[in-house]
Design an enzyme around this catalytic site. Structure first.
Site, PDB file in Angstrom:
ATOM      1  N   PRO A  23       0.580  -1.210  -0.152  1.00  0.00           N
ATOM      2  CA  PRO A  23      -0.125  -0.112  -0.093  1.00  0.00           C
ATOM      3  C   PRO A  23       0.937   1.284   0.006  1.00  0.00           C
ATOM      4  O   PRO A  23       1.824   1.350   0.662  1.00  0.00           O
ATOM      5  CB  PRO A  23      -0.816  -0.199   1.259  1.00  0.00           C
ATOM      6  CG  PRO A  23      -0.737  -1.571   1.561  1.00  0.00           C
ATOM      7  CD  PRO A  23       0.560  -2.132   1.032  1.00  0.00           C
ATOM      8  N   ASN A  24       0.272   2.188  -1.022  1.00  0.00           N
ATOM      9  CA  ASN A  24       0.803   3.529  -0.921  1.00  0.00           C
ATOM     10  C   ASN A  24       2.103   3.839  -1.624  1.00  0.00           C
ATOM     11  O   ASN A  24       2.616   4.765  -1.878  1.00  0.00           O
ATOM     12  CB  ASN A  24       1.189   4.392   0.552  1.00  0.00           C
ATOM     13  CG  ASN A  24      -0.474   4.524   1.098  1.00  0.00           C
ATOM     14  OD1 ASN A  24      -1.339   4.687   0.330  1.00  0.00           O
ATOM     15  ND2 ASN A  24      -0.392   3.879   2.366  1.00  0.00           N
ATOM     16  N   ARG A  31       5.194  11.152  -2.219  1.00  0.00           N
ATOM     17  CA  ARG A  31       4.474  10.919  -0.713  1.00  0.00           C
ATOM     18  C   ARG A  31       5.750  11.067   0.094  1.00  0.00           C
ATOM     19  O   ARG A  31       6.670  10.289   0.224  1.00  0.00           O
ATOM     20  CB  ARG A  31       4.124   9.456  -0.567  1.00  0.00           C
ATOM     21  CG  ARG A  31       3.588   9.109   0.660  1.00  0.00           C
ATOM     22  CD  ARG A  31       3.016   7.824   0.917  1.00  0.00           C
ATOM     23  NE  ARG A  31       2.986   7.378   2.285  1.00  0.00           N
ATOM     24  CZ  ARG A  31       3.499   6.240   3.109  1.00  0.00           C
ATOM     25  NH1 ARG A  31       4.307   5.697   2.109  1.00  0.00           N
ATOM     26  NH2 ARG A  31       3.225   6.025   4.435  1.00  0.00           N
ATOM     27  N   TYR A  36      11.088   8.719   2.267  1.00  0.00           N
ATOM     28  CA  TYR A  36      10.977   7.879   1.286  1.00  0.00           C
ATOM     29  C   TYR A  36      11.675   8.095   0.103  1.00  0.00           C
ATOM     30  O   TYR A  36      11.868   7.344  -0.964  1.00  0.00           O
ATOM     31  CB  TYR A  36       9.338   7.399   1.071  1.00  0.00           C
ATOM     32  CG  TYR A  36       8.529   6.835   2.044  1.00  0.00           C
ATOM     33  CD1 TYR A  36       9.079   5.694   2.867  1.00  0.00           C
ATOM     34  CD2 TYR A  36       7.627   7.690   2.676  1.00  0.00           C
ATOM     35  CE1 TYR A  36       8.268   5.264   4.118  1.00  0.00           C
ATOM     36  CE2 TYR A  36       6.696   7.218   3.793  1.00  0.00           C
ATOM     37  CZ  TYR A  36       7.260   6.129   4.503  1.00  0.00           C
ATOM     38  OH  TYR A  36       6.558   5.747   5.546  1.00  0.00           O
ATOM     39  N   ASN A  87       8.012  -5.499  -0.306  1.00  0.00           N
ATOM     40  CA  ASN A  87       7.758  -4.345   0.583  1.00  0.00           C
ATOM     41  C   ASN A  87       6.370  -4.058   0.841  1.00  0.00           C
ATOM     42  O   ASN A  87       5.762  -3.781   0.051  1.00  0.00           O
ATOM     43  CB  ASN A  87       8.328  -2.809  -0.021  1.00  0.00           C
ATOM     44  CG  ASN A  87       8.359  -1.769   0.980  1.00  0.00           C
ATOM     45  OD1 ASN A  87       7.495  -1.711   1.833  1.00  0.00           O
ATOM     46  ND2 ASN A  87       8.952  -0.782   0.642  1.00  0.00           N
ATOM     47  N   ALA A  90       2.774  -0.384   5.235  1.00  0.00           N
ATOM     48  CA  ALA A  90       2.582  -0.307   6.506  1.00  0.00           C
ATOM     49  C   ALA A  90       1.943  -2.024   7.003  1.00  0.00           C
ATOM     50  O   ALA A  90       1.681  -2.227   8.155  1.00  0.00           O
ATOM     51  CB  ALA A  90       1.371   0.633   6.811  1.00  0.00           C
ATOM     52  N   GLU A 111      12.268  -9.051   2.632  1.00  0.00           N
ATOM     53  CA  GLU A 111      11.541  -8.091   2.895  1.00  0.00           C
ATOM     54  C   GLU A 111      12.484  -6.743   2.900  1.00  0.00           C
ATOM     55  O   GLU A 111      13.728  -6.766   3.151  1.00  0.00           O
ATOM     56  CB  GLU A 111      10.831  -8.153   4.345  1.00  0.00           C
ATOM     57  CG  GLU A 111      10.233  -6.999   5.008  1.00  0.00           C
ATOM     58  CD  GLU A 111      10.189  -6.916   6.391  1.00  0.00           C
ATOM     59  OE1 GLU A 111       9.000  -6.593   6.727  1.00  0.00           O
ATOM     60  OE2 GLU A 111      10.764  -7.154   7.033  1.00  0.00           O
ATOM     61  N   HIS A 113      12.773  -2.384   2.692  1.00  0.00           N
ATOM     62  CA  HIS A 113      11.868  -0.955   3.253  1.00  0.00           C
ATOM     63  C   HIS A 113      12.936   0.090   2.987  1.00  0.00           C
ATOM     64  O   HIS A 113      14.043  -0.107   3.143  1.00  0.00           O
ATOM     65  CB  HIS A 113      11.601  -1.037   4.744  1.00  0.00           C
ATOM     66  CG  HIS A 113      10.753  -2.020   5.133  1.00  0.00           C
ATOM     67  ND1 HIS A 113       9.304  -1.706   4.958  1.00  0.00           N
ATOM     68  CD2 HIS A 113      10.884  -3.135   5.877  1.00  0.00           C
ATOM     69  CE1 HIS A 113       8.575  -2.794   5.403  1.00  0.00           C
ATOM     70  NE2 HIS A 113       9.366  -3.541   5.885  1.00  0.00           N
ATOM     71  N   ARG A 120      12.467   4.381  13.408  1.00  0.00           N
ATOM     72  CA  ARG A 120      11.058   5.157  13.326  1.00  0.00           C
ATOM     73  C   ARG A 120      10.302   4.800  14.530  1.00  0.00           C
ATOM     74  O   ARG A 120      10.792   4.464  15.633  1.00  0.00           O
ATOM     75  CB  ARG A 120      10.329   4.762  12.140  1.00  0.00           C
ATOM     76  CG  ARG A 120      11.357   5.218  10.715  1.00  0.00           C
ATOM     77  CD  ARG A 120      10.713   5.251   9.455  1.00  0.00           C
ATOM     78  NE  ARG A 120       9.462   5.941   9.516  1.00  0.00           N
ATOM     79  CZ  ARG A 120       8.530   5.871   8.406  1.00  0.00           C
ATOM     80  NH1 ARG A 120       8.751   4.890   7.494  1.00  0.00           N
ATOM     81  NH2 ARG A 120       7.571   6.628   8.546  1.00  0.00           N
TER      82      ARG A 120
END
Length: 166
Positions: A23-24, A31, A36, A87, A90, A111, A113, A120
């Protein structure tokens, strides 16, 4: 040499890797660029295709904002792909379903990111998905993807292939 002892050339089949963006991630480049970066998703996909070609592999990149679609793609990867780079966005921190799917298909998965999730907010420091992966890469911006692909391809050269192609 008699015909029964003739050595047949070995067919070299390239590793097939499914790259999933959650998502996103379709909003990359616009964004929260301070977190990012400014690299867009098509630019990341192009870099992955170029690297895979250079390394003798094939990648197929997909993005969805829907958890169920990502789950379907993971399930459909059985017998088709040798590895997955994901990835989950969230969903990393909330989706037992994605973690269970990765465990269930038993396809080596890395995975990735863009941001350093460990630096974070506390909720972003836990990964349900990463616990089911062979490894994780985070914090290197768009380079996290190419590092993840390199790591996965290296892993696949040392591990038996679920599809028998590497």
């Amino acid at each position: 040499m008699p015909p029964s002892e003739t050595v047949q050339p070995t067919e070299i089949v390239m590793a097939r890797v499914l790259v999933l963006h959650g998502p996103n991630l379709n909003l990359l480049g616009v964004r929260e660029p301070a977190i990012y970066g400014r690299t867009t998703l098509p630019e990341i996909d192009d870099a992955l295709v170029a690297l895979a070609t250079e390394l003798g592999a094939h990648v197929e990149c997909r993005q969805s904002n829907h958890e169920g679609v990502l789950l379907d793609w993971i399930h459909e990867a059985r017998g088709v792909f040798d590895g997955i780079v994901i990835n989950p966005g969230a969903l990393t921190h909330t989706s037992l379903a994605l973690a269970d799917a990765i465990a269930g298909v038993a396809i080596p998965t890395v995975e990735v990111h863009l941001s350093n999730v460990h630096a974070r907010e506390p909720i972003r420091r836990r990964s349900y998905v990463g616990a089911k992966c062979v490894g994780s890469v985070s914090g290197f911006g768009a380079t996290s993807y190419t590092l993840g692909l390199r790591a996965l391809l290296d892993y696949l050269t040392r591990a038996p292939s679920p599809t028998g192609s590497t």
